[in-house]
Design a protein around this motif. Structure first.
Motif, PDB file in Angstrom:
ATOM      1  N   PHE A 137     -52.930  48.385   6.920  1.00 49.64           N
ATOM      2  CA  PHE A 137     -53.684  47.741   7.997  1.00 49.64           C
ATOM      3  C   PHE A 137     -54.845  46.886   7.475  1.00 49.64           C
ATOM      4  O   PHE A 137     -55.590  46.320   8.274  1.00 49.64           O
ATOM      5  N   LEU A 138     -54.983  46.793   6.152  1.00 47.60           N
ATOM      6  CA  LEU A 138     -56.111  46.074   5.570  1.00 47.60           C
ATOM      7  C   LEU A 138     -55.727  44.659   5.171  1.00 47.60           C
ATOM      8  O   LEU A 138     -54.574  44.374   4.868  1.00 47.60           O
ATOM      9  N   THR A 139     -56.723  43.774   5.169  1.00 46.98           N
ATOM     10  CA  THR A 139     -56.533  42.433   4.631  1.00 46.98           C
ATOM     11  C   THR A 139     -56.542  42.509   3.104  1.00 46.98           C
ATOM     12  O   THR A 139     -56.876  43.550   2.518  1.00 46.98           O
ATOM     13  N   THR A 140     -56.197  41.395   2.462  1.00 46.28           N
ATOM     14  CA  THR A 140     -56.170  41.388   0.992  1.00 46.28           C
ATOM     15  C   THR A 140     -57.540  41.690   0.412  1.00 46.28           C
ATOM     16  O   THR A 140     -57.662  42.467  -0.547  1.00 46.28           O
ATOM     17  N   LEU A 177     -61.439  45.667  -2.085  1.00 50.37           N
ATOM     18  CA  LEU A 177     -62.632  46.515  -1.991  1.00 50.37           C
ATOM     19  C   LEU A 177     -62.251  47.994  -1.990  1.00 50.37           C
ATOM     20  O   LEU A 177     -62.950  48.822  -2.573  1.00 50.37           O
ATOM     21  N   ALA A 178     -61.122  48.313  -1.335  1.00 48.02           N
ATOM     22  CA  ALA A 178     -60.654  49.704  -1.339  1.00 48.02           C
ATOM     23  C   ALA A 178     -60.280  50.138  -2.745  1.00 48.02           C
ATOM     24  O   ALA A 178     -60.511  51.287  -3.138  1.00 48.02           O
ATOM     25  N   GLY A 179     -59.681  49.221  -3.522  1.00 48.94           N
ATOM     26  CA  GLY A 179     -59.338  49.526  -4.908  1.00 48.94           C
ATOM     27  C   GLY A 179     -60.585  49.827  -5.732  1.00 48.94           C
ATOM     28  O   GLY A 179     -60.588  50.738  -6.570  1.00 48.94           O
ATOM     29  N   ILE A 180     -61.650  49.060  -5.501  1.00 47.29           N
ATOM     30  CA  ILE A 180     -62.914  49.316  -6.200  1.00 47.29           C
ATOM     31  C   ILE A 180     -63.466  50.685  -5.802  1.00 47.29           C
ATOM     32  O   ILE A 180     -63.968  51.442  -6.645  1.00 47.29           O
TER      33      ILE A 180
END
Length: 349
Positions: free
Chosen positions: A320-323, A328-331
């Motif tokens: 459900f997230l944008t690129t 930012l989630a990866g960070i």
């Protein structure tokens, strides 16, 4: 896949895969396919090993039913079969790490040259770096057999597959951990593939079938009735990496699902290099996160629950997230892994 073929995969796959493992409990001992507890100073009874080959055999049946046999799908099938042969041989008699790595590179190259490749990556910082996509097809190598091959795409594809193969294999330190995380990964790819923005129903079908295969492995692996071995962990790693490419290069989504083993691999490699050790050579005490948490007093189920929670939270949210949000989630996930590495550091022997 044809409608009739889809019905074959939809009806009662999990029980069938469970039946295969039940059969293995009888057949493997008769064939002498048992593990080697004496190698690790254990005195328990020998267990059926490596039952991960069953996951490969089930896949070799399911995948053609979903995709049919084409040049591209045939290359992936052949690569999976070759990896299975290498892993099965390695499980019976360990191969040198260098030889295993070379064989993995060749298998990844086979997948690439037969058409499974990443041409572009969505740029999460397009305002800063320019353009919506990072193109990997700028430099072409002309070949007679395979046509023009994009060099950068080849490098990225091979590196990605090597990472997913080995991240899952190195993560195989607790019974049921890899198969459980793989189940989540395949389910996520299946949900992504069936979504309107991707709309690859055949890929979703195969992904869900692989999720059932991985879940069947969990049922027997978690209570330690069998040992899948590298034949299971590397196969799941290969398929998670390859199906991500099939789904249109959804590397960011796959990274969030597999972020724990991928980042654990990175941290372990950096730690070994800092200690002057070979990144391919482990230690008897273990230096992965799950080893460190177990040494801290965590139970097996607690470690698995942590990894499953992180994989599910970040993986499902990625749908459900944008690129940019995935970036930012990866960070954020990297920060969590660094904290866990710090949290478990003082309990090393």
């Amino acid at each position: 896949g044809q409608p009739g073929q889809r019905q074959v995969l939809r009806r009662g796959q999990s029980p069938k895969f469970v039946h295969i493992h039940l059969l293995a409990l009888r057949v493997f001992p008769r064939l002498g396919l048992l593990d080697f507890p004496e190698r690790y100073g254990l005195t328990r009874a020998r267990l059926p090993y490596p039952t991960g080959i069953l996951a490969l055999l089930a896949f070799l049946v399911c995948f053609p039913l979903g995709f049919g046999i084409t040049f591209q799908s045939g290359g992936l099938l052949l690569a999976a079969l070759l990896l299975g042969i290498v892993c099965f041989a390695d499980d019976r008699k360990p191969l040198p790490p260098g030889i295993r790595l070379v064989l993995q590179v060749l298998i990844a190259l086979l997948i690439f040259v037969t058409g499974t490749r990443i041409y572009t990556l969505t740029n999460p910082l397009d305002g800063m770096l320019g353009g919506d996509y990072l193109k990997l097809d700028s430099f072409l190598l002309q070949t007679e057999l395979f046509g023009p091959l994009p060099i950068l795409a080849g490098i990225f594809t091979v590196v990605w597959l090597i990472l997913t193969i080995n991240a899952l294999n190195w993560f195989d330190g607790i019974p049921g951990q890899v198969s459980t995380l793989s189940t989540i990964g395949f389910l996520t790819i299946g949900l992504l593939s069936s979504s309107p923005r991707v709309d690859q129903q055949d890929l979703a079908l195969v992904s869900f079938a692989l999720a059932a295969i991985a879940f069947a492995c969990t049922i027997f692996d978690a209570p330690k009735r069998v040992i899948p071995g590298d034949s299971g962990s590397m196969f799941f790693g290969l398929m998670l990496g390859a199906l991500t490419i099939y789904a249109g290069g959804k590397v960011a989504t796959a990274f969030l699902v597999l972020g724990v083993p991928l980042l654990d691999l990175l941290i372990v490699v950096l730690r070994r290099l800092a200690q002057g050790r070979s990144p391919l050579k482990g230690s008897l005490s273990g230096d992965h996160l799950h080893h460190r948490l177990l040494a801290k007093g965590w139970a097996n189920w607690q470690v698995i629950l942590l990894n499953v929670a992180l994989g599910s939270l970040f993986g499902v949210s990625a749908l459900f997230l944008t690129t940019l949000q995935k970036f930012l989630a990866g960070i954020a996930l990297f920060g969590v892994m660094l904290w866990l590495a710090y949290y478990s550091r003082t309990h090393r022997s």
